[in-house]
Design a protein around this motif. Structure first.
Motif, PDB file in Angstrom:
ATOM      1  N   ASP A 102       0.818  -1.211   0.000  1.00 33.59           N
ATOM      2  CA  ASP A 102       0.000   0.000   0.000  1.00 33.59           C
ATOM      3  C   ASP A 102       0.852   1.262   0.000  1.00 33.59           C
ATOM      4  OD1 ASP A 102      -2.246  -1.595   0.113  1.00 33.59           O
ATOM      5  OD2 ASP A 102      -2.414  -1.486   2.288  1.00 33.59           O
ATOM      6  N   THR A 103       1.865   1.290   0.865  1.00 29.27           N
ATOM      7  CA  THR A 103       2.673   2.500   1.016  1.00 29.27           C
ATOM      8  C   THR A 103       3.373   2.873  -0.280  1.00 29.27           C
ATOM      9  OG1 THR A 103       3.059   1.965   3.349  1.00 29.27           O
ATOM     10  CG2 THR A 103       4.533   3.578   2.343  1.00 29.27           C
ATOM     11  N   TYR A 104       3.956   1.886  -0.960  1.00 29.64           N
ATOM     12  CA  TYR A 104       4.748   2.162  -2.159  1.00 29.64           C
ATOM     13  C   TYR A 104       4.008   1.825  -3.454  1.00 29.64           C
ATOM     14  CZ  TYR A 104       8.270   2.878   1.352  1.00 29.64           C
ATOM     15  OH  TYR A 104       8.951   3.352   2.445  1.00 29.64           O
ATOM     16  N   GLN A 105       2.678   1.593  -3.336  1.00 28.45           N
ATOM     17  CA  GLN A 105       1.806   1.342  -4.482  1.00 28.45           C
ATOM     18  C   GLN A 105       2.380   0.270  -5.411  1.00 28.45           C
ATOM     19  OE1 GLN A 105       1.013   5.256  -6.181  1.00 28.45           O
ATOM     20  NE2 GLN A 105      -0.669   5.579  -4.754  1.00 28.45           N
TER      21      GLN A 105
ATOM     22  N   LEU B   2      -5.704   5.829  11.419  1.00 25.36           N
ATOM     23  CA  LEU B   2      -4.768   6.925  11.191  1.00 25.36           C
ATOM     24  C   LEU B   2      -5.336   7.878  10.145  1.00 25.36           C
ATOM     25  CD1 LEU B   2      -1.897   7.871  12.061  1.00 25.36           C
ATOM     26  CD2 LEU B   2      -1.015   6.708  10.035  1.00 25.36           C
ATOM     27  N   PRO B   3      -5.831   9.052  10.558  1.00 27.08           N
ATOM     28  CA  PRO B   3      -6.485   9.956   9.611  1.00 27.08           C
ATOM     29  C   PRO B   3      -5.552  10.474   8.520  1.00 27.08           C
ATOM     30  CG  PRO B   3      -6.143  11.039  11.734  1.00 27.08           C
ATOM     31  CD  PRO B   3      -5.804   9.589  11.926  1.00 27.08           C
ATOM     32  N   GLU B   4      -4.245  10.508   8.807  1.00 29.70           N
ATOM     33  CA  GLU B   4      -3.293  11.039   7.831  1.00 29.70           C
ATOM     34  C   GLU B   4      -2.595   9.935   7.040  1.00 29.70           C
ATOM     35  OE1 GLU B   4      -1.180  11.634  11.866  1.00 29.70           O
ATOM     36  OE2 GLU B   4      -0.256  12.968  10.434  1.00 29.70           O
ATOM     37  N   ARG B   5      -3.197   8.759   7.002  1.00 30.10           N
ATOM     38  CA  ARG B   5      -2.577   7.595   6.357  1.00 30.10           C
ATOM     39  C   ARG B   5      -2.110   7.892   4.933  1.00 30.10           C
ATOM     40  NH1 ARG B   5      -0.453   3.256   8.034  1.00 30.10           N
ATOM     41  NH2 ARG B   5      -2.202   2.859   9.420  1.00 30.10           N
ATOM     42  N   ARG B   6      -2.999   8.434   4.115  1.00 32.23           N
ATOM     43  CA  ARG B   6      -2.664   8.626   2.704  1.00 32.23           C
ATOM     44  C   ARG B   6      -1.574   9.693   2.534  1.00 32.23           C
ATOM     45  NH1 ARG B   6      -5.787   5.334  -0.015  1.00 32.23           N
ATOM     46  NH2 ARG B   6      -7.844   4.793   0.800  1.00 32.23           N
ATOM     47  N   LYS B   7      -1.634  10.742   3.353  1.00 28.06           N
ATOM     48  CA  LYS B   7      -0.595  11.777   3.301  1.00 28.06           C
ATOM     49  C   LYS B   7       0.763  11.187   3.681  1.00 28.06           C
ATOM     50  CE  LYS B   7      -1.588  15.551   5.595  1.00 28.06           C
ATOM     51  NZ  LYS B   7      -1.670  16.469   6.758  1.00 28.06           N
ATOM     52  N   TYR B   8       0.776  10.385   4.744  1.00 29.21           N
ATOM     53  CA  TYR B   8       1.991   9.732   5.228  1.00 29.21           C
ATOM     54  C   TYR B   8       2.597   8.838   4.150  1.00 29.21           C
ATOM     55  CZ  TYR B   8       4.152   5.694   7.744  1.00 29.21           C
ATOM     56  OH  TYR B   8       4.952   4.660   8.154  1.00 29.21           O
ATOM     57  N   GLU B   9       1.765   8.019   3.510  1.00 31.15           N
ATOM     58  CA  GLU B   9       2.261   7.092   2.488  1.00 31.15           C
ATOM     59  C   GLU B   9       2.731   7.845   1.245  1.00 31.15           C
ATOM     60  OE1 GLU B   9      -0.853   4.252   1.907  1.00 31.15           O
ATOM     61  OE2 GLU B   9      -0.398   3.173   3.767  1.00 31.15           O
TER      62      GLU B   9
END
Length: 452
Positions: free
Chosen positions: A52-55, A201-208
């Motif tokens: 998920d993190t690195y698509q 984690l509300p900022e999940r997508r920003k973090y990734e």
């Protein structure tokens, strides 16, 4: 993980029937050091976290062709049909139907490419696939997978029941809605239900996004104000002749990097001292204050005191000389190792107002500043990202980054919320020095205004 946890157990049962007591005893002793079911499940979750993190698509992970890895390493780390199925099964048990579908589809693809499977067959995989896509609101695809399953096993009881149920639901859907309305509703439902489930984690997508090097907020104009310089900390005696190389990484909050700050020999000694003591890293529970492991911090750590070796003492002294802060009230040097999938999700280093007792037992006040030393390069992943300001700092062996966690007034700087991105390829070694407020009264003075 899987080989030592699952397959070793099968080997153990085979030899127990016809082996000497000495061998059996030795086997049992060694078994306690092997991974268990929790470790195997954790490894599976780590792979999905990297995905998920690195698509990354499932085929990239399955073939081992990860960014930064060699072709030889790719061959060694390729996943079998059974491995892909096991990953899907872990996701299924977590009710994560998005990843269940992805990994079961990958297992089916490899099986159809005539890859040999050990314990799983197409019928079992299709059973999981039909259910996972149904749970995501795709009735037609669920029906399609169920029909494929029944072509292989016409007597499959659950599939026959599902076939009737899915056909009934589709007929009901068509009866209630017109064709155009139904297609629009399905498209809308697909957008809403498919994809990764929301988490804590509300900022999940920003973090990734930051971990991938995307979404960094630094305009060219701001960038032009960042400089590299030789730093002697106001003509400190140790650095007048040989100042250190200082580079601005970010402006607000100010984050600086020091280059060539420790030698390879010093870093190897620190690792050597830490390795025997490395244990799963813990966090302080904000409610109870008790140290405990957490799924959002995956690493091993050890603590080194200045008295334990001259190298640790020298590094501590260097931190004091360069930052100008007193380290006698600082915490011991924490050495951390992040393996593949190792991470620490967004957090603050300082104690917030809702954690009044965070560092009370130390008696040295809050964490005023953080010194983070990179003791290895990382082939892929492993960045330090600041989610509030959308900044990213990449590991570089022998360099250290430094920032203040508190304003001069003593208030916490919430812009310093940061995270250690998952390691995709390689092995990440860092050491932290958390510097506290006591002792800094005349080194970093309060401002004249309360708002400073």
């Amino acid at each position: 993980m899987k080989r030592l946890n699952t397959e070793w157990g099968e080997l153990e049962s085979l030899v127990l029937t016809d082996m000497s007591d000495v061998f059996i005893s030795n086997l049992t002793i060694q078994r306690q050091h092997f991974p268990n079911d929790d470790d195997q499940t954790g490894a599976a979750k780590a792979l999905m976290r990297l995905q998920d993190t690195y698509q990354l698509d499932t085929n990239t992970i399955s073939t081992g062709e990860l960014p930064g890895s060699s072709s030889a390493a790719s061959l060694r780390s390729a996943l079998t049909v059974d491995d892909c199925y096991d990953l899907g099964k872990v996701a299924y048990l977590e009710a994560d139907y998005y990843h269940t579908e992805l990994w079961m589809a990958q297992a089916l693809k490899q099986l159809e490419q005539e890859e040999t499977a050990g314990t799983v067959d197409a019928v079992t995989i299709l059973d999981y696939l039909s259910y996972s896509v149904y749970q995501q609101g795709e009735l037609e695809r669920a029906l399609e997978f169920t029909k494929r399953l029944l072509e292989l096993d016409a007597t499959h009881q659950r599939a026959n029941g599902n076939l009737k149920y899915f056909e009934y639901q589709l007929a009901k859907q068509k009866k209630v809605e017109g064709r155009e309305e139904r297609e629009e509703a399905e498209w809308k439902q697909s957008r809403e239900t498919r994809g990764r489930p929301d988490d804590y984690l509300p900022e999940r997508r920003k973090y990734e996004q930051l971990c991938r090097g995307e979404g960094i907020r630094m305009t060219p104009r701001r960038q032009s104000r960042l400089f590299c310089r030789y730093h002697d900390n106001d003509r400190h005696p140790r650095y007048v002749i040989g100042p250190v190389k200082q580079e601005d990484e970010w402006d607000r909050p100010r984050i600086v990097r020091y280059h060539n700050i420790v030698s390879d020999k010093e870093m190897e000694k620190v690792k050597e001292l830490a390795k025997p003591r490395l244990r799963r890293a813990t966090i302080s529970n904000p409610v109870t204050g008790v140290l405990e492991t957490a799924h959002y911090r995956i690493s091993k750590s050890a603590w080194l005191g200045a008295y334990e070796h001259p190298v640790v003492d020298q590094i501590n002294q260097r931190i004091e000389d360069i930052t100008g802060l007193d380290v006698t009230t600082a915490e011991d040097l924490q050495v951390a190792n992040y393996g593949v999938g190792g991470q620490y999700e967004p957090h603050f280093d300082f104690g917030r107002k809702d954690e009044p007792d965070a560092f009370e037992e130390l008696g040295t006040g809050n964490r005023i500043a953080t010194w983070l030393l990179y003791m290895s390069d990382v082939q892929a992943g492993g960045a330090t990202v600041f989610t509030d300001v959308r900044a990213a700092v990449w590991p570089k062996k022998g360099t250290a980054v430094f920032w203040y966690n508190l304003y001069p007034s003593g208030e916490g700087d919430y812009r310093t919320r940061h995270a250690a991105c998952p390691v995709l390829v390689g092995n990440k070694w860092v050491s932290n020095k958390w510097i506290h407020e006591r002792g800094q009264e005349f080194r970093r003075r309060c401002g004249l205004q309360e708002t400073d």
